[in-house]
Enzyme design. Structure first.
Site, PDB file in Angstrom:
ATOM      1  N   GLU A 222       0.873  -1.173   0.000  1.00 32.28           N
ATOM      2  CA  GLU A 222       0.000   0.000   0.000  1.00 32.28           C
ATOM      3  C   GLU A 222       0.910   1.222   0.000  1.00 32.28           C
ATOM      4  O   GLU A 222       1.493   1.566   1.041  1.00 32.28           O
ATOM      5  CB  GLU A 222      -0.900  -0.017   1.240  1.00 32.28           C
ATOM      6  CG  GLU A 222      -1.903  -1.167   1.255  1.00 32.28           C
ATOM      7  CD  GLU A 222      -3.205  -0.813   0.532  1.00 32.28           C
ATOM      8  OE1 GLU A 222      -3.565   0.382   0.504  1.00 32.28           O
ATOM      9  OE2 GLU A 222      -3.854  -1.721  -0.014  1.00 32.28           O
ATOM     10  N   CYS A 257      -1.559   9.167   2.345  1.00 33.28           N
ATOM     11  CA  CYS A 257      -1.328   8.589   1.022  1.00 33.28           C
ATOM     12  C   CYS A 257      -2.394   8.989   0.006  1.00 33.28           C
ATOM     13  O   CYS A 257      -2.152   8.970  -1.188  1.00 33.28           O
ATOM     14  CB  CYS A 257      -1.244   7.074   1.121  1.00 33.28           C
ATOM     15  SG  CYS A 257      -2.626   6.361   2.028  1.00 33.28           S
TER      16      CYS A 257
END
Lengths: 491, 478
Positions: A222, A257
C-alpha cells in the site's frame, strides 16, 4: 534509556528467527484457526481502543501533533468500525464459496475454501500509526493467521504504546509487536513469511518485495503517489473547496497517502478557485494557521527540510499565492497554495506528503487528463469535481489510479465495500472490509468427484473415436457429445 | 527489443486494446489460429515431446478452445462495473468497482504444455485489454517456432508479440518495466522473476509446482479401487509422462493395501502403455537430455534402485523412461525430496492412512493434493489440516478444466491464480470508484473542531443514525 538501547541491540537475525519459530508453532497447533480465538482477538482490539482512547490521542499528539478529532475519528473510530464489521461478517467470510461446475467435469461439485496463509508480517507507516497497524492486523486475525506487527519508528510514542497494548490485551503467543528501525526490519525481512503486508513508500516497498522474492512470499504493498484533483468550473465551489481542504490539510496536514497532492484547473477558473480556498482556509484555521490546533505538524525535521526544499526551488518560490509561512522549531508550515507551477519542478516530481498544494493550469478542463496521465505513474487516488456527466465518464475511463472519487476526496477509504489499494507505483493488492480477509487468505480450490460416469475417452489406448468424443466433451454441448458417441461428427 | 516494447506501450496508450470489440476480435482470431492449424500443432507437439494427438487435443488444443469460448461468452459481463452499496451515511453517493487493464504484460510459458500454458494466460491478458509479450520456452523449440510464425498472422501485431529465445532473452526482458508478469515454471526461476519485478514494483503471478501427493484410502468395493487405479495411472503418466506441475508426484497408501494397489497399477499401465519398454506407446517422451539425466539419476541411488517394483528401464537415445513404480524408497533420497517431474512413482506405505496428513505437511505446500477416499471425516481433515493450491477428491487433473475454480498455488507452489474469470482478473486492476454528490453537505466534516462536531462524527461512525438525529436536534447528551 539504558535498557531500551539494550533491547534494541538484541533484536537481530537470531531474535527474528526465534519469533517466527514460536509463531509457527502456535499456528501449527491450530490456535489461530479457531473461530473463537479470532473473535476473542478482535474483541480485544475493540476493548484496547475503548479503554485507552486518551493515551492513544496523547501518543498521536506527541508524534504528530495530531488534532484530537482526527485521532478520535480517523484512527480510533475507524478502527473500531473495522473490528465491528469483521466481528459481524466473519461468520460469512469463512464459509466456503460454491463454484459452478460444467458438463465437462460431470458429475462433480466444487468449492473455494478460505484458509489462513500462516505466519504473516505487517509493516505499518508513521502517519496513521494506529489505523495502518491494526487495520491490516484485523484482516490477518479474521483470516486466522499468526502475526508480527512492525510499527514505524518515526512515530515512536505510538509504536511503544502499540507494543505495550498489544502485549497486554492480545494473545502474545500468536500476535507480536517488534519495534525498531532499519536493523530490526531487515532482520524480520530475512525470515520466511507466508505473506507480507507493507504500507509506506515505493523505495522501501522494492526492498520488501525483493526480500519476499527469496521465499516466494506474496505481498500487499500500500504505497502512495501524486493524487490529483481536477476541478471543473460549473460546480458548487464552496462545497468542492471545503472537501479538498478536508482531504488535504484535514488529513494529517497533507501527510496521507490519499491526500489531494495537486490541483488541475483551467486558467479561467483558477482565480475564483484560489479565492475560495483562501476564504475557507481562513474559516477553518484562522488568520494564523501556524497556531491552529486543528492542524497536525510536520512529523520530523527531515520531512520539514524536504518540504522546505520544494518551496525554495527557484521555479516555484515566486508562485506562492497563499501561506508559505514556516516555523522550524515547532515543525509547522502553514497551508500553502502555489499557482501555475511548472511540471518539471521538484514539487511536481515527488509525492508532496505535506501542506503544499500546487495548482497546474490548463486551457480546457479536458486537457487535465493529459496532465494527470503524463506524470507516468499511477497514483493511489484521483479526484474530480464536476457536474458534467461526459467529463465524469472520461475521467473514469481514462484515469488509472487505485481508486477514483467524483465530487469528494478521501471518503472512499470509509466505504468497506470498495477495495482499497494501488496500481503500478501506488502498489499492489487491496484491503478494507472483506478485502482484508481475502488479502490474508489462501483461496483453496476443492473439487469433489464421484466414480460414476468415468469418461473412458480420457485413457489410452488413444483412438480416433476417442479423439472425436474428447473434442465433443471439451467443446460441445450435449448434442455434440451424443453425435460423437454415435460416430456422427465430422473430423 | 526495447523498440517492440515501446510499440506495445504506444498501442496501449492509444486505447485500442481497451475496446471490447478489439478483445473479442483477437480472441476469435486465436480460435481460428487453433482450428486452422491443428495438424501443425499436433506435429510440433509430437516433435517436441512425442505427444499423441489425443493427448495434445485433451491437454493443449481443447483447453484453449474451451478457454476462448468461455471467455467470449462471459466477457461483456466481466467488463461491466460491479455496483457496490455505500452506507446510508453517504447517501446519495454510489460506489462501483471497475476492471481496467494493467497495461503492457509479460508472459513466460513452460515447455511441458507449450501451447496451452502459453496461450491460456494470453487469453486472460487479451480479455482484460492489455498488450502482451509472450516468451515461450526454448526447450520446446518446434512449438516456439510455431507460435512465433503463426501468431503474427492472426493477432494484432502491434499489440501482441511473441519473443522467442533462451534464458538470455528472458533475462533481458526481465530488466524492462512491465505492468504485470505472469510466470509458469520452477520455484527457482520464479524467485528470480519476482526479484526482477520488485525493481519496478511489478505485480506477478507465479504458477510453480511441487510434489503433488495422492492419498489412496481403502475402498468398500473393488470396482471403486479399480477406477481409482485407472485414474491414478492416467494422472501420473497421462500428462506429458509425468512432466506436469499437477501430475501425481508420489503416492501414500496403507501397508496392507499396497500390494493390491501395485498389482492394479501394473495391470493398468500395461493396458494403457504397453507391456515393456520396447512396446511403449501413448506416452510422451522426456523433453531433453538434461531432464532425462536428471530423472535417471534418481534411480542411480542404490537404495532407490532396490525399491523398484515395476519398470526402471530407459532408452537414452529416444529419451524414453518407462513407467516405473518404487515401493518405499528412503525418505531422504532425492526422489523423495525433489519434484520428480517424470515417469517415476514412489509409493510410501503408512500404518494408518491418516498419517498421510502429517507426511504431506512435512513437505512444502504443493500445487495439488489428490485424495481417493470415501471417508467424509478424513476428507474434512485433509481440507482443514493440509494446505495446497487445490484439493481434488477421487480424481486427478480434472480441476484443471473446471473454469469456475481458481488455478494457482500457495507457498512454494506459487501465488496468484487463473482460469475462467480468474484469468481476466489476474490481468486487471480493480479500480474503486466513488460517485459523491454535492448535496447534502455535512458541516461537522470540517474544522474548526469542537465537541459538537466530535460527537457527531463519533455517532456517524457508529452508524447510530437515531443518535445523530437526536444530537442534531440538541437532544443528545454527550
Amino acid at each position: 534509556m539504558g535498557s531500551e538501547v539494550e533491547k534494541k541491540a538484541v533484536f537481530d537475525m537470531e531474535a527474528a528467527k526465534v519469533v517466527v519459530k514460536e509463531l509457527r508453532e502456535s499456528f501449527a497447533a491450530g490456535k489461530t484457526k479457531s473461530y473463537e480465538w479470532r473473535v476473542s482477538q478482535l474483541k480485544a482490539i475493540l476493548k484496547m481502543m475503548e479503554e485507552n482512547e486518551p493515551q492513544i490521542i496523547a501518543a498521536l499528539r506527541e508524534d504528530l501533533s495530531k488534532p484530537e478529532l482526527e485521532s478520535s475519528i480517523y484512527e480510533i473510530a475507524m478502527l473500531k468500525n473495522t473490528c465491528k464489521l469483521a466481528l459481524k461478517e466473519m461468520k460469512h467470510w469463512i464459509l466456503p464459496e460454491k463454484a459452478k461446475t460444467s458438463l465437462t467435469t460431470f458429475p462433480s461439485s466444487a468449492e473455494i475454501v478460505s484458509e489462513p496463509f500462516g505466519v504473516v508480517l505487517v509493516i505499518s507507516a508513521w502517519n496513521y500509526p494506529f489505523l495502518l497497524s491494526l487495520d491490516p492486523v484485523v484482516g490477518a486475525i479474521a483470516a486466522g493467521n499468526a502475526i508480527v506487527l512492525k510499527p514505524s519508528e518515526i512515530a515512536p510514542a505510538s509504536s511503544s504504546l502499540l507494543a505495550k497494548l498489544v502485549e497486554t490485551y492480545m494473545d502474545s503467543s500468536c500476535i507480536k509487536v517488534v519495534e525498531g528501525g532499519v536493523t530490526e526490519t531487515s532482520a524480520l525481512l530475512e525470515q520466511k513469511w507466508d505473506k507480507i503486508f507493507y504500507t509506506g513508500n515505493g523505495r522501501i516497498a522494492r526492498i520488501v518485495m525483493a526480500a519476499a522474492a527469496k521465499h516466494l512470499t506474496p505481498v500487499v504493498l500500500e504505497l502512495g503517489g501524486k493524487s490529483p484533483v481536477i476541478v471543473d468550473s460549473d460546480i458548487n465551489l464552496q462545497v468542492a473547496t471545503r472537501r479538498i481542504i478536508a482531504g488535504k490539510w484535514g488529513c494529517n496536514n497533507g501527510q496521507a497517502c490519499i491526500s489531494p497532492d495537486y490541483v488541475v484547473t483551467t486558467k479561467d477558473y483558477a482565480p475564483k478557485l484560489v479565492d475560495s480556498f483562501k476564504r475557507e482556509l481562513e474559516r477553518f484555521y484562522g488568520k494564523n494557521p501556524l497556531e491552529s490546533k486543528d492542524l497536525s505538524r510536520i512529523v520530523n525535521s527531515n520531512h520539514f527540510a524536504r518540504l522546505s526544499k520544494l518551496l525554495d526551488e527557484d521555479k516555484v518560490s515566486g508562485k506562492i499565492v497563499h501561506g508559505g509561512e514556516r516555523d522550524k522549531t515547532n515543525l509547522k508550515i502553514s497551508p500553502t497554495i502555489l499557482l501555475d507551477v511548472p511540471q518539471d519542478s521538484l514539487i511536481m516530481n515527488e509525492e508532496i506528503f505535506g501542506p503544499l498544494l500546487p495548482f497546474i493550469l490548463v486551457d480546457k478542463v479536458e486537457d487535465s487528463f493529459d496532465v494527470v496521465n503524463s506524470t507516468g505513474t499511477k497514483p493511489l487516488a484521483a479526484y474530480l469535481f464536476t457536474n458534467d456527466k461526459k467529463l465524469k465518464e472520461k475521467f473514469v475511463a481514462t484515469v488509472s489510479a487505485g481508486g477514483l472519487v467524483v465530487n469528494d476526496t478521501t471518503v472512499h477509504l470509509a466505504v468497506h465495500t470498495l477495495p482499497f489499494g494501488g496500481v503500478g507505483e501506488s502498489g499492489m493488492g487491496a484491503y478494507h472490509g472483506k478485502f482484508s480477509f481475502d488479502a490474508f487468505s489462501h483461496k483453496k480450490a476443492v473439487l469433489y468427484r464421484g466414480f460414476a460416469a468415468d469418461a473412458f475417452v480420457r485413457y489410452p489406448p488413444y483412438t480416433n473415436g476417442k479423439l472425436r468424443l474428447l473434442r465433443a466433451l471439451v467443446n460441445g454441448g450435449l448434442l455434440d457429445i451424443i453425435r460423437a458417441l454415435f460416430g456422427w461428427s465430422k473430423a | 527489443m526495447e523498440g517492440s516494447i515501446a510499440e506495445l506501450r504506444e498501442t496501449f496508450t492509444s486505447g485500442r486494446t481497451k475496446s471490447v470489440e478489439w478483445r473479442k476480435k483477437q480472441l476469435k482470431a486465436l480460435l481460428d489460429l487453433i482450428n486452422e492449424n491443428e495438424d501443425k500443432i499436433f506435429h510440433a507437439l509430437h516433435q517436441d515431446l512425442g505427444k499423441h494427438p489425443a493427448e495434445s487435443y485433451r491437454d493443449e488444443i481443447g483447453v484453449i478452445q474451451k478457454s476462448v469460448d468461455f471467455t467470449l461468452s462471459c466477457l461483456d459481463k466481466w467488463v461491466a462495473p460491479n455496483k457496490e452499496n455505500c452506507l446510508l451515511f453517504f447517501f446519495p453517493a454510489k460506489g462501483e468497482v471497475l476492471s481496467e487493464p494493467l497495461g503492457v504484460v509479460l508472459i513466460f510459458s513452460s515447455w511441458n504444455f507449450p501451447i496451452s500454458l502459453a496461450l491460456d494466460p494470453l487469453i486472460g491478458a487479451i480479455s482484460a485489454g492489455n498488450t502482451a509479450v509472450l516468451k515461450p520456452s526454448e526447450l520446446s523449440p518446434a512449438c516456439m517456432s510455431f507460435l512465433s510464425e503463426t501468431v503474427p498472422l492472426y493477432l494484432d501485431n502491434k499489440a501482441i508479440k511473441i519473443i522467442g529465445g533462451g534464458a538470455d532473452v528472458g533475462q533481458r526482458l526481465l530488466e524492462l518495466k512491465w505492468d504485470k508478469i505472469f510466470f509458469t515454471g520452477s520455484p527457482r526461476v520464479g524467485s528470480l522473476v519476482m526479484t526482477a519485478a520488485a525493481k519496478h514494483l511489478t505485480p506477478v503471478t507465479l504458477e510453480l509446482g511441487g510434489k503433488c501427493p495422492v492419498i489412496v484410502d481403502n475402498f468398500s468395493s473393488p470396482s471403486k479401487s479399480k477406477a481409482a487405479a485407472k485414474r491414478i495411472v492416467g494422472g501420473k503418466w497421462g500428462p506429458c509422462t509425468g512432466q506436469a506441475c499437477i501430475a501425481i508426484d508420489y503416492l501414500l497408501v496403507e501397508e496392507k493395501s499396497a500390494s493390491n494397489l501395485i498389482e492394479s497399477l501394473k495391470k493398468t499401465i500395461k493396458r494403457f502403455y504397453g507391456e515393456n519398454l520396447k512396446d511403449l506407446k501413448n506416452l510422451s517422451r522426456i523433453v531433453n537430455k538434461h531432464h532425462f539425466e536428471r530423472i535417471s539419476n534418481f534411480l542411480k541411488d542404490p537404495q532407490v534402485a532396490a525399491s523398484i517394483v515395476y519398470g526402471g528401464s530407459v532408452n537414452e537415445e529416444k529419451l524414453i523412461i518407462e513407467p516405473t513404480i518404487l515401493l518405499d524408497p528412503p525418505l531422504d533420497s532425492d526422489i523423495m525430496t525433489e519434484e520428480i517431474f517424470g515417469p517415476l512413482l514412489p509409493i510410501i506405505t503408512l500404518k494408518n492412512i491418516e498419517e498421510s496428513i502429517e507426511f504431506i505437511n512435512s513437505k512444502p505446500k504443493p500445487l495439488v493434493i489428490y485424495a481417493f477416499t470415501e471417508n467424509e471425516t478424513f476428507k474434512k481433515r485433509i481440507l482443514s489440516e493440509t494446505s495446497s493450491g487445490t484439493v481434488t477428491f477421487n480424481d486427478v487433473m480434472m480441476q484443471f478444466i473446471c473454469d469456475a475454480l481458481p488455478f494457482g498455488g500457495v507457498g512454494q507452489s506459487g501465488y496468484g491464480r487463473y482460469h475462467g474469470k480468474y484469468s481476466f482478473d489476474t490481468f486487471s486492476h480493480e479500480k474503486a470508484v466513488f460517485h459523491g454528490a454535492f448535496f447534502p453537505e455535512i458541516e461537522p466534516r470540517y474544522p474548526p473542531w469542537n465537541d459538537f462536531k466530535l460527537l457527531f462524527l463519533k455517532l456517524a461512525y457508529r452508524l447510530d443514525y437515531f443518535g445523530l438525529i437526536l444530537h442534531m436536534l440538541g437532544l443528545k447528551r454527550p
